[in-house]
Structures are given as structure tokens and as C-alpha cells.
Scaffold this motif. Structure first.
Motif, PDB file in Angstrom:
ATOM      1  N   TYR A 133      85.874  26.982 117.677  1.00 13.30           N
ATOM      2  CA  TYR A 133      85.246  27.166 116.367  1.00 13.30           C
ATOM      3  C   TYR A 133      84.264  28.332 116.401  1.00 13.30           C
ATOM      4  N   ILE A 134      84.268  29.053 115.277  1.00 19.79           N
ATOM      5  CA  ILE A 134      83.339  30.176 115.089  1.00 19.79           C
ATOM      6  C   ILE A 134      82.110  29.619 114.386  1.00 19.79           C
ATOM      7  N   ALA A 139      80.464  25.570 109.438  1.00 19.11           N
ATOM      8  CA  ALA A 139      81.199  25.225 110.660  1.00 19.11           C
ATOM      9  C   ALA A 139      80.287  25.215 111.885  1.00 19.11           C
ATOM     10  N   THR A 168      86.705  27.633 111.307  1.00 21.78           N
ATOM     11  CA  THR A 168      85.502  28.333 110.874  1.00 21.78           C
ATOM     12  C   THR A 168      85.280  28.105 109.389  1.00 21.78           C
ATOM     13  N   ASP A 169      84.181  28.631 108.886  1.00 22.90           N
ATOM     14  CA  ASP A 169      83.903  28.604 107.453  1.00 22.90           C
ATOM     15  C   ASP A 169      84.395  29.918 106.869  1.00 22.90           C
ATOM     16  N   LEU A 175      80.669  35.706 108.352  1.00 20.86           N
ATOM     17  CA  LEU A 175      81.936  36.016 109.010  1.00 20.86           C
ATOM     18  C   LEU A 175      82.129  37.536 108.962  1.00 20.86           C
ATOM     19  N   TRP A 179      84.818  39.357 113.364  1.00 22.77           N
ATOM     20  CA  TRP A 179      85.390  38.005 113.344  1.00 22.77           C
ATOM     21  C   TRP A 179      86.651  37.972 112.488  1.00 22.77           C
ATOM     22  N   HIS A 196      86.944  24.911 107.774  1.00 17.11           N
ATOM     23  CA  HIS A 196      86.243  23.748 108.324  1.00 17.11           C
ATOM     24  C   HIS A 196      86.499  22.480 107.518  1.00 17.11           C
TER      25      HIS A 196
END
Length: 415
Positions: A133-134, A139, A168-169, A175, A179, A196
Motif C-alpha cells: 500500500y502507498i 490509505a 492506495t487512495d 499521489l 507514484w 482503498h
């Protein structure tokens, strides 16, 4: 290495079906009858294979459908699903006077049951997912919010180990371009990327609602055709269970009357379909009081008989009448007290939306959480209810049906 590859392929339903049909139709003949090798299959042998294959197919299909839903320990469903289809197929075969061998059917069933547990061990080996997960936006705390997966936090765009997906979100302003490029590259490599909210929903079985637009619940109206089919299935199940439930009704009524001589039935006003007020019927499990209040753990108002019928959910059986009248369903969100519902409307966002389907005797929230009393527990219950409304289907109803049998036997969530 070859054996490990074969075991890995057993995760897939077509492979499970192939080996299941092979083992459960052929192996019983090794112990039962060798004449088919020289004389071929007669009519009885053909019917033996037919009912054995039907049992194998239906059981494997049902368990595979159940495993697709979040938070499912498939081990606890093997026996109830197997027994359900075993009894149904045997009853149909008897009613149609099929010339089959009961000994063969039992031998085949033993093979199938053993095979199901082997397949389940293999499936469970691959059930736990490793997700990267980022940590941006909503997230940030995925491991705490969804502990059922193995999580790998990504602080940089370097990912040098195998993962089942990246979370991730996708709506976060944090972001960055790096990314976004990382996500695009990993997608091209065949690694799925999840928002997420979607992964949280799929792994917890709950839909979190902060804003209506997030899940577009306002546009998710249940299919009218399925709701009609659902009502017909409810009536059919009640009629099939009637010989057994009448006996339980009689014994329960006698036990309640003998204990304290009070009323057998209790009628409560609840909020039903589309907010209409309905009268819900139950076996009386508590001493009569002048005012309705929520039940708490170890409530001293509960009678000895009441404690048993609440634990086994027998007190809910009179609600079959509500189902027949079309006010309730066998499966759906729990019908709430009027006063409690009014308070929840003020405390829980979009609480009223749960009335878009008929309330049920059992439901997704009941089998996952049990009864809820406080505001925090109720919030979780609403999230389970929203998940049910969003994913309402025959498969989910079937899962809840089998899970209700499990909770009835264990007394999970009873108060």
C-alpha cells in the motif's frame, strides 16, 4: 515440483470439478462393483453416476461461491453445504423412483467429503493475500483497518517482491507524479491496483459511508425481478420447513406456558420496508414489562426458556407469518425498534437507506456481528447492512442461509 504445481492448480474450480467428478464417481466402484468393466454400465449404474456427479457439482459450486465473500472461513461451511445437497438430492431421487444404489451414494459421499477437506486445505494456503500500500490520503492506516491481509508499506517506488496487489487512495492529492508512474508501470506488469475503499469493502464485508456519492448508494436499487424471486423462494422454504417448524412451535409454546403461565407470543412494533411500521411476531423470551427497552448482555428479564430460544433463534420463528404477509424476508437487515431507529437516523449517516429492502429474520450483519446495542456497534452493523444492499444476490442470500445454520448451532451473538 510437479506435485506442488498440481496442488496449486487445485485452487481453480474447473480442476476441482474434474478431479472431484473422477474420484467421487469412479472410486466407489472399486469397493462396490467391478462388473461394469466387463458388462458395461447398466441403468442403475448410470443413475448412480448421475446423482453422485450432481452432488459433487452442486457442493463444489456452492462452496466456491461462498469463498468469494469476505471474512469467510470455508471450513465451517463444508459439512452444512454437503449435508444440504446430500439430503436434497437423495429426497428428489427417492421421489422420482430413480433405480440407484444407496450404498454407492454413501460411498461416493464419503469420497466427496474427504476430497472437500483436502481442497479446503489447499485453498486456505492461498487465501491470505500480500498487499502493498502507498501511504497517502485515506490509505494511510490500511493494516489497522483491514488486518486480514499481509501488508507491505511502500515508502519509495521500489517494489522487488511478489504481491497480490497494490492499494492506495487514488483520489488523494498526495499521489505524486512518481507514484502515478509507478502505478501505471505495475498495472502494465499485471499487478492489480485497488482504490482503498474497494479493497476494504471486499476484505471486511462492510461498506463505509461518509458521503453518499462515495458508493452511489442512491442509485443502487435492488433488482425488482430478483426481489420477486426472493419472495417466492421465501414462501417455498417456509412450506418445506413447515412439518419441522410446527413441532418446534408446539414444544416451544408448551415450554413458555409451563414456565410462568404468561403469553406465548410477543408482538413488537418495528420499522419495516421503506420506513413503514410493521407488527413483528416473536415467541416471548422475557418477563413482560410496561415499556420496551433494548436487551443487554445477561439481561435479568430473560426467562430460562427464553435464554434457550434466543440462543438458538427459535424465538424468531413466528416471523414466518410476517414473511408470508410480505412484510419481511427470511434474509435482510434487522427490523429496528421505532424509538431506536429515530435516534439512529440522527446519529448514523444514511441510516434510512437500509429500509430500501425488506427486513429479515437473519441477515449479513447478524451472522457477522450478532446483535448490536451501542452507537459504535450499530455503526458497524449499518456498514454490514449497506454491503448486503449493495451486493444483494441469490449467492449472498445462500451464504447467509448456511451461516445462519452455523450461528443457530453455536448461539453466536445471542443476548
Amino acid at each position: 515440483m510437479f506435485n506442488k504445481k498440481i496442488l496449486a492448480y487445485l485452487r481453480f474450480l474447473p480442476v476441482q470439478l474434474f478431479f472431484g467428478l473422477l474420484l467421487c464417481t469412479w472410486i466407489p466402484y472399486l469397493f462396490f462393483d467391478w462388473d461394469y468393466l466387463t458388462q458395461g454400465f447398466d441403468k442403475a449404474s448410470t443413475f448412480n453416476i448421475l446423482i453422485s456427479a450432481t452432488l459433487t457439482l452442486l457442493t463444489l459450486f456452492t462452496l466456491n461461491l461462498i469463498r468469494q465473500f469476505p471474512g469467510i472461513n470455508s471450513t465451517s461451511y463444508i459439512l452444512p453445504v454437503f449435508l444440504f445437497w446430500f439430503i436434497i438430492i437423495f429426497a428428489l431421487a427417492e421421489l422420482t423412483h430413480f433405480p440407484f444404489s444407496f450404498i454407492y451414494y454413501c460411498l461416493s459421499s464419503v469420497c466427496l467429503l474427504s476430497y472437500l477437506f483436502i481442497v479446503n486445505i489447499i485453498n486456505r494456503r492461498y487465501e491470505v493475500q500480500t498487499l502493498a500500500y502507498i501511504p497517502v490520503g485515506r490509505a494511510l492506516n490500511m493494516p489497522e483497518q483491514v488486518p486480514s491481509a499481509d501488508w507491505l508499506k511502500l515508502d519509495t517506488t521500489n517494489l522487488d517482491q511478489y504481491v497480490n496487489g497494490i492499494v492506495t487512495d487514488l483520489h488523494s492529492y498526495d499521489l505524486t507524479a512518481d507514484w502515478q508512474e509507478f502505478i501505471a508501470n505495475k498495472t502494465l506488469q499485471g499487478i492489480p491496483v485497488y482504490h482503498h475503499r474497494n479493497i476494504r469493502e471486499s476484505l471486511t464485508g462492510r461498506v463505509r459511508i461518509n458521503h453518499m456519492y462515495e458508493n452511489e448508494l442512491g442509485s443502487l436499487l435492488p433488482c425488482e425481478n430478483y426481489m420477486l424471486i426472493k419472495y417466492c423462494l421465501d414462501i417455498l422454504i417456509i412450506l418445506l420447513l413447515l412439518p419441522f417448524t410446527l413441532i418446534i412451535f408446539l414444544l416451544t409454546a408448551i415450554a413458555i406456558k409451563r414456565e410462568d403461565g404468561g403469553k406465548v407470543f410477543y408482538v413488537q412494533s418495528r420499522v419495516g420496508y421503506r420506513g413503514e411500521i410493521i407488527k413483528v411476531y416473536k415467541f416471548r423470551s422475557m418477563r413482560e414489562a410496561s415499556k420496551e427497552v433494548l436487551t443487554v448482555d445477561n439481561d435479568d428479564r430473560i426467562t430460562k426458556v427464553g435464554k434457550f430460544i434466543r440462543k438458538t433463534r427459535v424465538d424468531e420463528l413466528p416471523q414466518f407469518l410476517n414473511v408470508i404477509k410480505g412484510e419481511m424476508s427470511l434474509i435482510g437487515p434487522r427490523a429496528e425498534f421505532i424509538d431506536f431507529a429515530v435516534k439512529l437516523e440522527q446519529q448514523v449517516p444514511f441510516f434510512n437507506y437500509r429500509h430500501i429492502v425488506k427486513p429479515g429474520i437473519s441477515g449479513w450483519a447478524q451472522v457477522n456481528q450478532g446483535y448490536a446495542t451501542g452507537a459504535e456497534e450499530t455503526q458497524l452493523k449499518i456498514e454490514y447492512d449497506f454491503y448486503y444492499i449493495k451486493h444483494i444476490s441469490f449467492t449472498l442470500d445462500l451464504l447467509i442461509f448456511f451461516r445462519t445454520i452455523h450461528t443457530t448451532l453455536t448461539g453466536f451473538g445471542a443476548r
